[in-house]
Each structure stands twice: as C-alpha cells, then as structure tokens.
Design a protein around this motif. Structure first.
Motif, short mmCIF file in Angstrom:
data_model
loop_
_atom_site.label_atom_id
_atom_site.label_comp_id
_atom_site.label_asym_id
_atom_site.label_seq_id
_atom_site.Cartn_x
_atom_site.Cartn_y
_atom_site.Cartn_z
N MET A 1 -4.71 4.22 2.88
CA MET A 1 -5.40 3.54 3.98
C MET A 1 -4.80 2.16 4.21
O MET A 1 -4.51 1.76 5.34
N ALA A 2 -4.63 1.40 3.12
CA ALA A 2 -4.07 0.05 3.24
C ALA A 2 -2.64 0.13 3.72
O ALA A 2 -2.21 -0.70 4.54
N GLY A 3 -1.90 1.11 3.23
CA GLY A 3 -0.48 1.22 3.60
C GLY A 3 -0.31 1.47 5.08
O GLY A 3 0.34 0.67 5.78
N ILE A 4 -0.89 2.56 5.57
CA ILE A 4 -0.73 2.87 7.00
C ILE A 4 -1.44 1.80 7.84
O ILE A 4 -0.93 1.35 8.86
N GLY A 5 -2.62 1.38 7.37
CA GLY A 5 -3.37 0.37 8.11
C GLY A 5 -2.61 -0.94 8.23
O GLY A 5 -2.60 -1.55 9.30
N GLY A 6 -1.99 -1.36 7.15
CA GLY A 6 -1.23 -2.61 7.18
C GLY A 6 -0.09 -2.55 8.19
O GLY A 6 0.08 -3.46 9.02
N ILE A 7 0.66 -1.44 8.14
CA ILE A 7 1.77 -1.29 9.10
C ILE A 7 1.21 -1.19 10.52
O ILE A 7 1.75 -1.78 11.46
N PHE A 8 0.11 -0.47 10.66
CA PHE A 8 -0.54 -0.31 11.96
C PHE A 8 -0.90 -1.67 12.55
O PHE A 8 -0.58 -1.99 13.70
N MET A 9 -1.55 -2.49 11.72
CA MET A 9 -1.97 -3.81 12.21
C MET A 9 -0.76 -4.72 12.43
O MET A 9 -0.76 -5.56 13.34
N TRP A 10 0.27 -4.55 11.60
CA TRP A 10 1.48 -5.35 11.79
C TRP A 10 2.10 -5.02 13.14
O TRP A 10 2.46 -5.93 13.91
N LEU A 11 2.20 -3.73 13.46
CA LEU A 11 2.73 -3.32 14.76
C LEU A 11 1.86 -3.88 15.88
O LEU A 11 2.35 -4.34 16.91
N GLY B 1 0.82 -1.21 0.00
CA GLY B 1 0.00 0.00 0.00
C GLY B 1 0.85 1.26 0.00
O GLY B 1 0.61 2.19 -0.76
N LEU B 2 1.90 1.26 0.84
CA LEU B 2 2.75 2.45 0.92
C LEU B 2 3.50 2.66 -0.40
O LEU B 2 3.64 3.79 -0.87
N LEU B 3 3.99 1.56 -0.99
CA LEU B 3 4.72 1.68 -2.27
C LEU B 3 3.82 2.27 -3.34
O LEU B 3 4.21 3.17 -4.08
N LEU B 4 2.56 1.76 -3.40
CA LEU B 4 1.63 2.28 -4.40
C LEU B 4 1.33 3.75 -4.13
O LEU B 4 1.18 4.55 -5.06
N VAL C 1 3.33 5.88 -2.80
CA VAL C 1 4.48 6.70 -3.17
C VAL C 1 4.39 7.11 -4.64
O VAL C 1 4.77 8.23 -5.00
N ILE C 2 3.82 6.22 -5.48
CA ILE C 2 3.62 6.59 -6.89
C ILE C 2 2.81 7.88 -6.95
O ILE C 2 3.08 8.76 -7.78
N GLY C 3 1.83 7.98 -6.04
CA GLY C 3 0.99 9.17 -6.00
C GLY C 3 1.78 10.43 -5.78
O GLY C 3 1.42 11.49 -6.31
N TYR C 4 2.86 10.32 -5.02
CA TYR C 4 3.67 11.51 -4.76
C TYR C 4 4.22 12.09 -6.07
O TYR C 4 4.27 13.30 -6.24
N PHE C 5 4.61 11.18 -6.98
CA PHE C 5 5.18 11.65 -8.24
C PHE C 5 4.09 11.97 -9.26
O PHE C 5 4.24 12.87 -10.09
N ALA C 6 2.96 11.24 -9.18
CA ALA C 6 1.91 11.45 -10.17
C ALA C 6 1.05 12.67 -9.82
O ALA C 6 0.82 13.53 -10.66
N LYS C 7 0.55 12.71 -8.57
CA LYS C 7 -0.36 13.79 -8.16
C LYS C 7 0.05 14.19 -6.75
O LYS C 7 -0.49 13.68 -5.77
N THR C 8 0.97 15.12 -6.66
CA THR C 8 1.57 15.42 -5.36
C THR C 8 0.53 15.91 -4.34
O THR C 8 0.48 15.41 -3.22
N GLU C 9 -0.31 16.84 -4.76
CA GLU C 9 -1.31 17.38 -3.82
C GLU C 9 -2.24 16.27 -3.33
O GLU C 9 -2.47 16.12 -2.15
N GLN C 10 -2.77 15.52 -4.31
CA GLN C 10 -3.67 14.42 -3.97
C GLN C 10 -3.01 13.44 -3.01
O GLN C 10 -3.62 12.98 -2.07
N PHE C 11 -1.74 13.16 -3.26
CA PHE C 11 -1.00 12.23 -2.41
C PHE C 11 -1.04 12.69 -0.97
O PHE C 11 -1.36 11.92 -0.06
#
Lengths: 180, 394
Positions: B357-367, B27-30, B32-42
């Motif tokens: 959501m999946a990115g932070i959530g996944g790490i959150f649940m992993w922790l 989720g976080l990797l995907l 990060v694509i947003g940062y380069f594609a649509k910075t504001e949206q990211f």
C-alpha cells in the motif's frame, strides 16, 4: 375610506435589489413579524431576512431512525411470533430479508414527515392573510416587490411603521384594513 | 508548499514530492522482499494495494466525466485535482505488470491443466486465458488513457483562454467516454477481482467495485484539499462550501455503495445456490466475519450516520478524520474482496499488505504532486470558475 381594523402595512419596492436591501434593514430593525414578497425566488433573500435554517431535518431524523427500527422489529415479530412460517428453508428470524422493507418504511414515513412537517412549519394550509386586503398586492405575482409588516408585531404603530417603511425606500405604502 | 494566487500555480512542492517518492520506493523495496519470502502472499498483497489505487484513479475519471456532462459549477475549483488523479491511470498500466507476471499465483484459471479438468472452468477457457486476459487489460488501459489524455489536454488548453469549442469537445468526449468507462470498469473488475474465484459470478460486481472507488476518490480529494489548506495553500479556492459538496457526494455514494453491496448479497442469500453463496461462505469462515462486519459498520453505518448532519460536513477537523477513516475502510473492502482467496481458514494480515500500500501509494502520490505542480492547480480558464469560487450552499 375603509373603516376596519388595521391588520398590517405593505410597501412596494422597485426591484429585487431594492427588496434585498429593504429586507436587510428590516432584519436589523426591531420588527419581527415582517415578510418579503416577490414574483420569483431571490438568491440571498433568506440571509438578508435573517432567516434561520429550518429545523425540519431534526424532526425527520428521529422519525426515520425509529421507523427503520420499528420496521425491522415488526418483521421479526410477525415472522417469529405471530406467523412462524418456514419460507424457502430459511430460519424464522431471517433478518437479511428485513432490510428492504425496514428501509422502505423509513423512506415512506420520512417523506410524509418532511411534507407535512414543512406544511405545519409554514403554518399551512391557511385560507386568508391580511396582505390580500390590498388590491395592489395582486401585482406580486407579476412584477411588484413588497415588504409587509403585520399589526401583531409588538413594535407596530400606525404612523411610525409607515414612516419607517418610507425611510427604507418603500413607496405606495398602504395600510391593510379589514374590510369584510 | 506555496500557492501563486495570480497564476493558480503550486510551487515549492519539493518536500512533499520527495517524501512521497521516499515512502513509495521504500515501500516497494520492502514489498520485493515479500516476493522472495512469501511469493503467494506478495502477489495478493500487491493486487490489493494495486486495486485500491487504481479504483481511486477510476473514481476520479468518473467524476471528471460527470462534471463535464452535467456542467457542474461547484466542482470547477477541484476539477484539476481530479484530472491530475485520473492522469495517473496510464501509469497504473506499468504497475499492472507484476499482476500479469503473478497471474499463476493469483488466478486459478491461469493453470491450463487445472482449468481443463474442471467441468465449469473448461467451458470458460475461451474467455479466461492469459492471452485474452492480457489483451483485455491492455485495452482497458488504452481506453482510459485516450479519454483521460483528451480531457486533460482540452482542460489545459482552456487555461490560456476558453473557447466554446473546448467545452463542446469535453462534452463530446465525456458522453461516449462515460459508456466506455462503465463497460471497461465493469469488465476490469470481472477480470482482476471476480476471476479470483472463477466459478463464482455476480453481474453487479462491477458497480460494487466502481462505487467503492468513487467513494475513495472523493475522500482522497477531501484529504488532499485539507492537507493543502492546512498549509495555507488554496484555502481561498477550495472553501468550506466545496468541502460541504464533496462530503455530500461522499455521503450519497456511501449509500450507493451499500445499496450495491446489499443488492448483491440479498439475491445470493435468497436464492441460496451453492455456486453463488460460496463467495459469502468464504467470508464467513473462521475469523473472516470480523472483516465482513467491519465493512458493514465501517463502510456504511458509521459514515452514514457520521455524515448525516450539515455541521459534520462543514467541520474540517471532523471531516478529515472521517475521510481518512472511509479511505481505510475502502482498503478493507478491497482486502475483503481479494484476500479470502489466499487465506481460506481465517483472517490474516501480513506486513506486505501495508508495504505494498505504501509503495504503490507513495509512487501514486509522487506522480500526483509532480503533475499537479506542472500546470495551474485550478482550471483557471474555465468560464464557470468565478461562479464556482463564489459557490454557496443554501
């Protein structure tokens, strides 16, 4: 010896545990018009007596829902049809403002229904009960535990019921005889 | 996943940990694509997801404080789960770094030239500037860390024999902790969300954010508990009675949330002052009413009626769907608070909303699973545990 109509019978039990035990046996017997009396609430008594959950919630809920709707519509009617006044430049049908009063009306009527519904379901107020024919029964507010069976019970029989109460561990069994 | 009933310890957590971590990293990797594609949206997507998870951790912290202050009996069996959730708060400071780095994209006031030219913002520059913003955010995390760490440590110490000092310590930490929690959460919501529209203000905003997070924490505990019970884990520890109480709490705080939301709305609507009504006007433009009404119905009316009866709170299948639904609505609520700043004309979802959501959530649940597996999953030394296990709703 009193010579009136027999209205029921009471038996005394030694402690809360014995009363719970007796309540379970009463529940499993065929008697339905019985009650347990103690100076304080005993945890688990409802289950021991086989009491069902109160239906009060199902009486309050329809009242609450209909009254919140009524409150909303009533305010809508007063401010658009009955007294159409423009207040602080808002549209006549300003439903946003109705929420608070509709809610308050719901709370008021639900609280009233809960209180009076509870009293009605408990058959209150009532001024007399056969258990008060017994003088011993006054101890129930202090240190005694009783089971009572009313004579209205279909299975009630002067001798058998006394014998049954004795068999489940009751003592000081006393017939409740109307003496007024 | 297995449960050692003697030591109250969860074992074989590998699969759930790996799965959470996998979802999180992907989720976080995907994103990060947003940062380069649509910075504001990211940055807006990230902030929404971040606020969702941090609000849940804060809700858990509140419940632990509340449990210690009230001396709860029923909640003892689920306290370790809540403590584990609140223990993630310090980690959320790490996840705050992107928000800080993206503050120029998120917060209008962070542009000094814009703020200085604005008659209202220029007066607020003493409070709303990057340096003070960073210091305040760091302060919140330090306070949350100190409270959470102390309570967690004391709770662990109880596992190997409870002493009266432990209980006294928890109460002593919780009382001032509750006050600090209220202040820091309020100001955090002011800083992180309310300052997205620096002209606008609402004093009840902190309570609104907190109550949503509390509902989120309660429903997440229900979901986690039912997830474990389905696998035959801890089903003798968290019983239907505890779910019943969790659902009661959820029901109560759904109403509390609606009360806060309505109080905020009614006063602004009634006073009708342009600098206040702008918040709701932005949420009534274009297609935004869809989301606004979704919250009214989905975050209040449906759960309110849906959790009203006793049977609904004790039916596991039903409760699971209801809890997941409320969690989704909590996300929609955060989305509704944050996103109209970016998409002024109308509602727009973006793939990065979900990957974040999946990115932070996944790490959150992993922790979460990692921490929960480390120690007993139940406060086994708590003197009230026995009573809590046998808790019974009348």
């Amino acid at each position: 010896m009193k010579s009136g109509k027999i209205e029921g019978v009471i038996a005394e039990f030694d402690n809360p545990a014995a009363l719970i035990d007796a309540a379970e046996k009463m529940r499993d017997s065929e008697y339905t018009k019985f009650d347990c009396h103690s100076p304080f609430p005993i945890h688990g008594m409802d289950a021991a007596m086989g009491e069902k959950r109160s239906i009060l919630g199902w009486i309050v809920a329809p009242v609450a829902f209909s009254m919140v709707l009524f409150g909303f519509l009533f305010e809508g009617w007063t401010s658009t049809i009955a007294y159409p006044l423009v207040i602080s430049g808002k549209p006549l049908f300003s439903y946003q403002a109705y929420g608070a009063i509709a809610f308050a009306l719901m709370v008021l009527t639900s609280a009233g229904t809960s209180l009076f519904g509870m009293l009605a379901l408990n058959k209150l107020p009532r001024f007399h009960h056969p258990v008060f024919y017994s003088d011993r029964f006054a101890k129930v507010t202090d240190d005694a535990f009783f089971v009572s069976i009313e004579a209205r019970d279909a299975k009630f029989d002067e001798k058998e019921t006394v014998a049954f109460l004795k068999s489940i561990g009751g003592r000081e069994i006393e017939l409740l005889i109307a003496d007024d | 996943m297995k449960f050692d009933a003697a030591a109250f310890k969860l074992t074989d957590l590998n699969s759930v940990q790996v799965r959470s971590l996998g979802i999180g990293v992907l989720g976080l990797l995907l994103t990060v694509i947003g940062y380069f594609a649509k910075t504001e949206q990211f940055f807006f997507s990230y902030l929404t997801a971040y606020l969702f998870w941090v609000s849940i951790a804060l809700g858990a912290l509140f419940l632990v404080l509340l449990f210690h202050l009230t001396g709860t009996v029923w909640g003892v069996t689920i306290r370790r789960i809540l403590e584990t959730l609140m223990k993630i708060l310090p980690w959320m400071a790490v996840f705050f770094i992107p928000v800080l780095l993206g503050s120029h994209h998120l917060y209008e006031w962070s542009h000094v030239d814009v703020a200085a030219a604005d008659p209202i913002l220029s007066k607020k520059m003493g409070y709303l500037n990057i340096t003070f913003f960073t210091i305040r955010s760091a302060f919140y995390f330090v306070v949350w860390y100190l409270i959470a760490a102390k309570l967690y440590k004391t709770s662990l110490a109880m596992d190997s024999g409870a002493k009266i000092e432990h209980i006294k310590t928890m109460k002593k930490v919780s009382a001032p902790g509750m006050i600090l929690f209220a202040l820091t959460t309020t100001f955090a919501s002011f800083d992180w969300i309310m300052s997205l529209y620096p002209h606008w203000y609402s004093t009840i905003f902190g309570l609104y954010f907190f109550s949503g997070g509390l509902v989120g924490a309660l429903t997440l505990v229900i979901v986690i508990g039912l997830y474990m019970n389905k696998r035959g884990v801890m089903d003798s520890v968290i019983t239907v009675e505890h779910y019943h109480d969790l659902a009661k709490f959820t029901f109560g705080f759904i109403i509390f949330w609606a009360y806060m939301g309505f109080s905020q709305y009614l006063l602004i609507w009634y006073a009708n002052i342009p600098e206040e009504t702008i918040f709701y006007l932005d949420r009534w433009r274009g297609t935004w009413p869809i989301i606004t009404m979704t919250i009214v119905f989905g975050h209040f009316l449906i759960p309110f009626v849906g959790l009203l009866s006793r049977g609904s709170k004790r039916n596991f299948t039903y409760l699971k769907y209801m809890a997941v639904f409320i969690l989704i609505m909590h996300w929609v609520d955060i989305f509704w608070m944050v996103m109209p700043v970016l998409h002024k004309t109308g509602l727009r979802f973006c793939i990065f909303d979900f990957t974040a959501m999946a990115g932070i959530g996944g790490i959150f649940m992993w922790l979460f699973w990692k921490q929960l597996g480390k120690h007993a999953a139940v406060p086994m030394g708590d003197p009230k545990l026995e009573e809590s296990l046998n808790h019974h709703n009348p």
